[in-house]
Enzyme design. Structure first.
Site, PDB file in Angstrom:
ATOM      1  N   LYS A  82      69.236   4.520  76.469  1.00 45.30           N
ATOM      2  CA  LYS A  82      68.546   3.505  77.271  1.00 45.30           C
ATOM      3  C   LYS A  82      69.082   2.098  77.015  1.00 45.30           C
ATOM      4  CE  LYS A  82      64.576   2.734  74.189  1.00 45.30           C
ATOM      5  NZ  LYS A  82      63.103   2.712  74.119  1.00 45.30           N
ATOM      6  N   ASP A  83      69.900   1.917  75.960  1.00 46.63           N
ATOM      7  CA  ASP A  83      70.509   0.618  75.692  1.00 46.63           C
ATOM      8  C   ASP A  83      71.833   0.437  76.423  1.00 46.63           C
ATOM      9  OD1 ASP A  83      68.486  -0.201  73.976  1.00 46.63           O
ATOM     10  OD2 ASP A  83      69.506   0.516  72.175  1.00 46.63           O
ATOM     11  N   ARG A 130      58.644  -2.609  81.481  1.00 48.18           N
ATOM     12  CA  ARG A 130      58.266  -1.295  82.004  1.00 48.18           C
ATOM     13  C   ARG A 130      56.951  -0.827  81.384  1.00 48.18           C
ATOM     14  NH1 ARG A 130      58.540   3.390  79.523  1.00 48.18           N
ATOM     15  NH2 ARG A 130      59.774   2.444  77.856  1.00 48.18           N
ATOM     16  N   ARG A 131      56.847  -0.890  80.076  1.00 51.94           N
ATOM     17  CA  ARG A 131      55.614  -0.473  79.401  1.00 51.94           C
ATOM     18  C   ARG A 131      54.453  -1.397  79.762  1.00 51.94           C
ATOM     19  NH1 ARG A 131      59.068   0.242  73.922  1.00 51.94           N
ATOM     20  NH2 ARG A 131      59.648   2.439  74.160  1.00 51.94           N
ATOM     21  N   ARG A 148      58.975  -8.596  68.266  1.00 54.05           N
ATOM     22  CA  ARG A 148      60.373  -8.458  67.861  1.00 54.05           C
ATOM     23  C   ARG A 148      60.467  -7.633  66.590  1.00 54.05           C
ATOM     24  NH1 ARG A 148      60.064 -13.920  69.172  1.00 54.05           N
ATOM     25  NH2 ARG A 148      59.935 -14.481  66.962  1.00 54.05           N
ATOM     26  N   ARG A 154      57.836  -3.592  63.263  1.00 57.36           N
ATOM     27  CA  ARG A 154      56.750  -3.573  64.248  1.00 57.36           C
ATOM     28  C   ARG A 154      55.523  -2.835  63.710  1.00 57.36           C
ATOM     29  NH1 ARG A 154      59.583  -3.635  70.220  1.00 57.36           N
ATOM     30  NH2 ARG A 154      61.412  -4.814  69.573  1.00 57.36           N
ATOM     31  N   CYS A 241      68.913  -2.563  81.449  1.00 61.58           N
ATOM     32  CA  CYS A 241      68.058  -1.694  80.640  1.00 61.58           C
ATOM     33  C   CYS A 241      66.621  -2.188  80.582  1.00 61.58           C
ATOM     34  CB  CYS A 241      68.631  -1.581  79.227  1.00 61.58           C
ATOM     35  SG  CYS A 241      68.713  -3.143  78.312  1.00 61.58           S
TER      36      CYS A 241
END
Length: 313
Positions: A82-83, A130-131, A148, A154, A241
């Site tokens: 996905k990157d 997206r989320r 970040r 996280r 992305c």
């Protein structure tokens, strides 16, 4: 056959795991080949994500690794799919696609509360448009803020109370052995995954048959077909992305089934679509799904995104 292979990778725990997995698979198939991981710092590691617009992050986590690959400093590059940009930089290709891990998103929260159990106004950390856009539709009473750092950082920010919860890819959590932190896993029909989520790609140079020979046994055919469909979908939407779009794919009895969505950056507009076709033509299906979504309101959503971006430049 090559006697030594250098794998370029980011230095994060997850990236190193992914490169180690590719290394182990190569060593299992070709025990005579010496394989080493090479850490490469990328723009994404050096730039504070909060200073970059989410739609401008394409290749942020791959550029320097791809440059090293093209310069011959490494033989392979390993990335989270996905990157990776679409299309890939000239001179490179997808050399192998490893078997996919679970593509869903998950929630890590204080006291392991599910998202439906969080209090009004709880702060949810996610830097993914997206989320954010999908969760806002289901839980508008929560507050979504950028976050970040790598996976460990996280999770620690939740434990220290900076956020009530964070949303992350389940695949990364599982690969790092951190499943005990998961409070909730979102069904794909509720939160569409990012194109390529849960997939590890080994990138190689074109016209390098000696490397191709080593990579061929690593490739997982069904995962490759699904990935090609998802990347074609993203390419037709002309997205990076971080474009707020998602797609879910599966293969059943030779049929590839795909559902996708595109979300407006501002407001609650969205466009949905569903297509199926032979798994041997995955890119054709990805384009067809994107065309359907564009026809069902997606084109207007993209026009507004581009217009907003042009006003900033």
């Amino acid at each position: 056959m090559k006697s030594k292979i250098l794998i370029g990778t980011r230095g994060s725990a997850l990236a190193m795991y992914q490169a180690e997995l590719a290394k182990t698979l190569i060593e299992n198939d070709f025990p005579m080949v010496e394989v080493h991981r090479v850490k490469i710092k990328t723009s994404g590691d050096m730039v504070r994500r909060g200073t970059v617009h989410p739609l401008e992050t394409k290749r942020m986590f791959t550029r320097e690794i791809e440059e090293a690959l093209l310069a011959g400093e490494v033989d392979l590059a390993v990335h989270s799919a996905k990157d990776m940009a679409v299309p890939l930089p000239e001179g490179t290709k997808i050399g192998a696609v490893l078997e996919r891990e679970d593509p869903r998103d998950c929630l890590i929260s204080k006291d392991k509360k599910k998202i439906s159990e969080l209090a009004l106004g709880s702060r949810i950390g996610t830097s993914s448009l997206r989320r954010k856009k999908q969760l806002e539709r289901m839980h508008p009473d929560l507050v979504y803020e950028d976050v970040r750092g790598n996976v460990d950082t996280r999770i620690r920010k939740v434990e220290e109370g900076h956020y009530d919860a964070v949303v992350l890819a389940y695949a990364g959590i599982k690969r790092l052995g951190l499943e005990s932190h998961i409070a909730d896993i979102f069904p794909e029909e509720s939160v569409f995954p990012a194109p390529g989520q849960g997939v590890i790609v080994v990138q190689s140079r074109v016209n390098d048959p000696a490397t191709d020979e080593i990579l061929t046994p690593l490739n997982h055919a069904d995962t490759e077909k699904r990935l090609l469909c998802e990347r074609a979908f993203l390419k037709r939407l002309e997205g990076g992305c971080q474009l707020p779009c998602g797609i879910s794919t599966r293969i059943q009895n030779g049929t590839l089934k795909a559902k996708g969505a595109l979300f407006a950056v501002e407001g609650s507009a969205r466009a949905l679509g569903e297509k199926e076709g032979p798994s041997e033509a995955p890119e054709k299906l990805g384009v067809a799904l994107a065309e359907l979504i564009l026809a069902q309101g997606g084109r207007e959503i993209l026009d507004k995104i581009r217009h907003a971006e042009n006003k900033k430049t």
